[in-house]
Write a protein that holds these residues in place. Structure first.
Motif, short mmCIF file in Angstrom:
data_model
loop_
_atom_site.label_atom_id
_atom_site.label_comp_id
_atom_site.label_asym_id
_atom_site.label_seq_id
_atom_site.Cartn_x
_atom_site.Cartn_y
_atom_site.Cartn_z
N THR A 1 7.51 17.28 -2.00
CA THR A 1 6.91 18.57 -1.64
C THR A 1 6.83 18.69 -0.13
N ILE A 2 7.31 19.80 0.39
CA ILE A 2 7.24 20.06 1.83
C ILE A 2 6.63 21.44 2.03
N THR A 3 5.48 21.47 2.68
CA THR A 3 4.87 22.74 3.07
C THR A 3 5.40 23.10 4.46
N VAL A 4 6.01 24.26 4.58
CA VAL A 4 6.57 24.74 5.85
C VAL A 4 5.71 25.89 6.34
N ILE A 5 5.11 25.72 7.52
CA ILE A 5 4.18 26.69 8.07
C ILE A 5 4.79 27.32 9.31
N ASP A 6 5.07 28.61 9.25
CA ASP A 6 5.66 29.32 10.39
C ASP A 6 5.57 30.82 10.11
N ARG B 1 3.96 31.67 5.42
CA ARG B 1 4.26 32.52 6.56
C ARG B 1 2.95 32.97 7.21
N GLU B 2 2.37 32.05 7.95
CA GLU B 2 1.11 32.30 8.64
C GLU B 2 1.17 31.61 9.99
N ARG B 3 0.51 32.18 10.97
CA ARG B 3 0.36 31.51 12.26
C ARG B 3 -0.84 30.56 12.16
N LEU B 4 -0.58 29.28 12.28
CA LEU B 4 -1.65 28.31 12.17
C LEU B 4 -2.60 28.44 13.35
N ASP B 5 -3.91 28.50 13.05
CA ASP B 5 -4.91 28.57 14.10
C ASP B 5 -6.13 27.78 13.66
N ASN C 1 -7.52 28.63 10.05
CA ASN C 1 -6.81 28.36 8.80
C ASN C 1 -6.13 27.01 8.75
N ALA C 2 -6.21 26.22 9.83
CA ALA C 2 -5.45 24.97 9.89
C ALA C 2 -5.83 24.01 8.78
N SER C 3 -7.11 23.82 8.55
CA SER C 3 -7.53 22.87 7.51
C SER C 3 -7.06 23.32 6.13
N ARG C 4 -7.12 24.62 5.88
CA ARG C 4 -6.65 25.12 4.59
C ARG C 4 -5.15 24.92 4.41
N LEU C 5 -4.38 25.18 5.46
CA LEU C 5 -2.93 25.07 5.35
C LEU C 5 -2.46 23.62 5.23
N LEU C 6 -3.18 22.70 5.82
CA LEU C 6 -2.76 21.30 5.83
C LEU C 6 -3.38 20.49 4.71
N ALA C 7 -4.42 20.99 4.09
CA ALA C 7 -5.10 20.25 3.01
C ALA C 7 -4.13 19.98 1.87
N GLY C 8 -4.24 18.80 1.29
CA GLY C 8 -3.41 18.42 0.16
C GLY C 8 -2.15 17.68 0.54
N SER C 9 -1.81 17.66 1.82
CA SER C 9 -0.63 16.91 2.25
C SER C 9 -1.00 15.46 2.53
N VAL D 1 -4.73 22.41 18.05
CA VAL D 1 -5.34 22.84 16.79
C VAL D 1 -4.85 21.95 15.63
N VAL D 2 -3.55 21.67 15.60
CA VAL D 2 -3.00 20.81 14.55
C VAL D 2 -3.64 19.43 14.60
N ALA D 3 -3.75 18.86 15.80
CA ALA D 3 -4.34 17.53 15.95
C ALA D 3 -5.80 17.51 15.49
N ALA D 4 -6.54 18.55 15.84
CA ALA D 4 -7.95 18.61 15.43
C ALA D 4 -8.08 18.70 13.91
N ALA D 5 -7.22 19.50 13.27
CA ALA D 5 -7.27 19.62 11.82
C ALA D 5 -6.90 18.31 11.14
N CYS D 6 -5.89 17.62 11.66
CA CYS D 6 -5.52 16.32 11.09
C CYS D 6 -6.65 15.31 11.23
N ALA D 7 -7.33 15.34 12.37
CA ALA D 7 -8.46 14.45 12.56
C ALA D 7 -9.57 14.75 11.56
#
Length: 367
Positions: A66-71, A116-120, A123-131, A146-152
């Motif tokens: 599974t690959i989630t593509v965010i753009d 198809r969303e601009r990560l900010d 919404n970052a935690s929602r978009l990345l959750a489950g990976s 923002v990506v780094a903060a959500a991953c943390a």
């Protein structure tokens, strides 16, 4: 450092997928079990551009399940120089749709989840959750932060790369790693505010083929983490110089674990690096009337849309290759946004030329 596999394997592969990934089955350290881990894995890829494109292709070919593509962006014709997942017929279409099409043609059993969303920050935690892990292929430090903060916050490993002109950096951040592994985050490499004013690729360019090299490295780090093979780039930063054809490794550790600072030296008169003078448009015209050369270092396709009257046209690459082509004592350098102009002016000043730049570039004075 050797880490345990990040993902538990599925029970079995389909006959078709086993045939498609047969070269992994005989690969030491991966084998059938490693392939089943890849099938079970869920990777989030932020950005389907220059870095995200080869990452998505490599992960799909490798059999990641599974690959989630965010753009949120659409494909432009100028993207095709480096964003190899897209085609000319895709121009105007969402990048996530193009990624879905390409992945389906390469590995029918890989599931692409287009977002198809601009990560900010909202919404970052929602978009990345489950990976299971995240690969950052974005092109601004604002989004990377923002990506780094959500991953943390989610405890996810972050495979990270940045590319500009002919150079790149690749590493793995993980602020909640397994016990005994030092935690390292983006702030340990780039403290807050230290990279806010970096030029974009649109301003200084990027070597398209280098995107494939770095995207392949990012995908490899993800595969290593998923399967437990090899040593991931935790605590290590790889620096790539395409012009010299070299890579070097720089140790990376948490700022809190840095050794004590050495004793401060005896006070002395501070020495500051000379900065290139910036002038406005009125000052440029006054200097031009006084005999200064206005040097436009943009590319021909840019100057074709208009130039300042009396400008000498010399693309930056040509100037850097042979600075002696500028035969003048006083020069005002202009470009679109001022980034290339400063670089050219620095070279000329090093040769004894009195050089300044148009502040903000021509874009800032368009009216």
């Amino acid at each position: 450092m050797i880490l345990a596999p990040l993902v538990a394997p599925v029970d079995t592969l389909s006959d078709r997928e086993r045939e498609r990934t047969a070269r992994h089955a005989v690969l030491a350290g991966v084998g059938d079990e490693g392939q089943r881990r890849l099938t079970a894995a869920h990777v989030a890829v932020v950005g389907a551009g220059g870095l995200g494109s080869p990452v998505i292709l490599a992960l799909t070919a490798a059999g990641v399940g599974t690959i989630t593509v965010i753009d949120d962006d659409v494909i432009e014709y100028a993207n095709l120089q480096r964003q190899v997942i897209h085609r000319a017929d895709d121009v105007g279409s969402p990048k996530v749709a193009s990624a879905l099409r390409a992945a389906a043609a390469l590995s029918p059993e890989t599931r692409i989840e287009p977002r198809r969303e601009r990560l900010d920050a909202d919404n970052a935690s929602r978009l990345l959750a489950g990976s299971d892990l995240v690969i950052d292929g974005t092109d601004t430090f604002e989004t990377r932060t923002v990506v780094a903060a959500a991953c943390a916050a989610l405890g996810l490993p972050l495979v990270w790369g940045v590319i500009q002109e002919f150079h790149a950096q690749v590493t793995v951040f993980w602020t909640d790693p397994p016990e005994g592994i030092p935690a390292i985050g983006l702030d340990d490499l780039y403290p807050a505010g230290s990279a806010d004013d970096l030029p974009t690729c649109a301003e200084v360019g990027v070597l398209g083929s280098l995107c494939l090299t770095v995207g392949g490295m990012l995908a490899t780090e993800a595969i290593k983490l998923i399967t437990g093979v090899g040593e991931p780039l935790l605590g290590r930063l790889v620096v790539v110089d395409a012009l010299s054809g070299t890579t070097r490794e720089v140790p990376l550790r948490a700022a809190s674990s840095a050794p004590p600072a050495p004793p401060a030296p005896e006070p002395r008169t501070p020495q500051t690096r000379p900065t290139t003078p910036e002038i406005d448009l009125d000052q440029l015209r006054a200097q031009q009337r006084a005999g200064a050369v206005v040097l436009d270092v943009r590319e021909p396709h840019e100057t074709a849309t208009g130039v300042l009257p009396g400008s000498v046209l010399l693309p930056l690459g040509d100037l850097l290759a042979d600075p002696s082509r500028v035969d003048a004592d006083r020069v005002v350098v202009v470009c679109a946004h001022g980034i290339r102009a400063r670089r050219a002016a620095d070279v000329l000043r090093g040769r004894g030329v009195t050089a300044s730049v148009l502040a903000g570039g021509l874009a800032g004075w368009r009216s």
